[in-house]
Write a protein that holds these residues in place. Sequence first.
Motif, PDB file in Angstrom:
ATOM      1  N   SER A   1       0.838  -1.194   0.000  1.00 58.47           N
ATOM      2  CA  SER A   1       0.000   0.000   0.000  1.00 58.47           C
ATOM      3  C   SER A   1       0.876   1.249   0.000  1.00 58.47           C
TER       4      SER A   1
ATOM      5  N   TYR B   1      -4.474   7.440   1.236  1.00 55.94           N
ATOM      6  CA  TYR B   1      -3.977   6.083   1.432  1.00 55.94           C
ATOM      7  C   TYR B   1      -4.464   5.227   0.268  1.00 55.94           C
TER       8      TYR B   1
ATOM      9  N   THR C   1      -4.681   1.718  -0.745  1.00 54.71           N
ATOM     10  CA  THR C   1      -4.482   0.368  -0.232  1.00 54.71           C
ATOM     11  C   THR C   1      -4.239  -0.628  -1.348  1.00 54.71           C
TER      12      THR C   1
ATOM     13  N   SER D   1     -15.571   0.572   2.130  1.00 48.60           N
ATOM     14  CA  SER D   1     -16.176  -0.348   3.104  1.00 48.60           C
ATOM     15  C   SER D   1     -16.488   0.479   4.339  1.00 48.60           C
TER      16      SER D   1
HETATM   17  O1  LIG Z   1     -11.957  -2.471   2.839  1.00 51.11           O
HETATM   18  C1  LIG Z   1     -10.867  -2.506   3.433  1.00 51.11           C
HETATM   19  C2  LIG Z   1     -10.831  -2.783   4.797  1.00 51.11           C
HETATM   20  C3  LIG Z   1      -9.645  -2.821   5.444  1.00 51.11           C
HETATM   21  C4  LIG Z   1      -8.449  -2.583   4.782  1.00 51.11           C
HETATM   22  N1  LIG Z   1      -7.338  -2.636   5.480  1.00 51.11           N
HETATM   23  N2  LIG Z   1      -6.141  -2.320   5.054  1.00 51.11           N
HETATM   24  C5  LIG Z   1      -5.137  -2.227   6.009  1.00 51.11           C
HETATM   25  C6  LIG Z   1      -5.414  -2.513   7.356  1.00 51.11           C
HETATM   26  C7  LIG Z   1      -4.393  -2.421   8.293  1.00 51.11           C
HETATM   27  C8  LIG Z   1      -3.109  -2.060   7.898  1.00 51.11           C
HETATM   28  C9  LIG Z   1      -2.814  -1.755   6.570  1.00 51.11           C
HETATM   29  C10 LIG Z   1      -3.842  -1.846   5.606  1.00 51.11           C
HETATM   30  C11 LIG Z   1      -3.515  -1.536   4.184  1.00 51.11           C
HETATM   31  O2  LIG Z   1      -4.458  -1.542   3.356  1.00 51.11           O
HETATM   32  O3  LIG Z   1      -2.316  -1.270   3.905  1.00 51.11           O
HETATM   33  C12 LIG Z   1      -8.451  -2.277   3.423  1.00 51.11           C
HETATM   34  C13 LIG Z   1      -9.649  -2.268   2.758  1.00 51.11           C
END
Ligand SMILES: O=C1C=CC(=NNc2ccccc2C(=O)O)C=C1
Length: 124
Positions: A16, A33, A35, A73
């Motif tokens: 990410s 961010y 992801t 989400s």
């Molecule tokens: O719909 C969703 C829900 C949770 C998500 N979590 N990503 C994380 C959660 C904790 C640490 C890093 C990340 C990341 O995406 O880098 C991403 C998309």
Amino acid sequence: ARKCILSGLWKNELGSNMTISAVNTDGGFTGLYHTAVTATDKHIRVSPLKGSQKPTNQRKQLTFGFTVSWTFSNSMTVFVGQCFMDDKGKETLKTMWLLREEVSSPGDDWKATRVGTNIFTRIK
Ligand SMILES: O=C1C=CC(=NNc2ccccc2C(=O)O)C=C1
């Protein structure tokens, strides 16, 4: 400079990317961010982040926290961490996070929060 600067472009071990804006005088910052992990489709999604850091004038290795409100989400992740700089000037953000998923009933609240660690390194 021995001081870490939070603003700029960072990536974590999941792939990410995070862009942090300039940090304002009270330590506040915002950013985006991107992801690399999604439950559904594969392409990168952008979510806003807001955070604050301790003023760097008192500390070399600054502490910070920020929240990512996932745009696709009803989940939310909060990160807390510290910026470290090695003797070659390489910066690392060592963080821990809590991910809160929306659950349908209080009975499911026990399984709604996950915890983990993330290490961010600067993307030049
Ligand atoms: O719909 C969703 C829900 C949770 C998500 N979590 N990503 C994380 C959660 C904790 C640490 C890093 C990340 C990341 O995406 O880098 C991403 C998309």
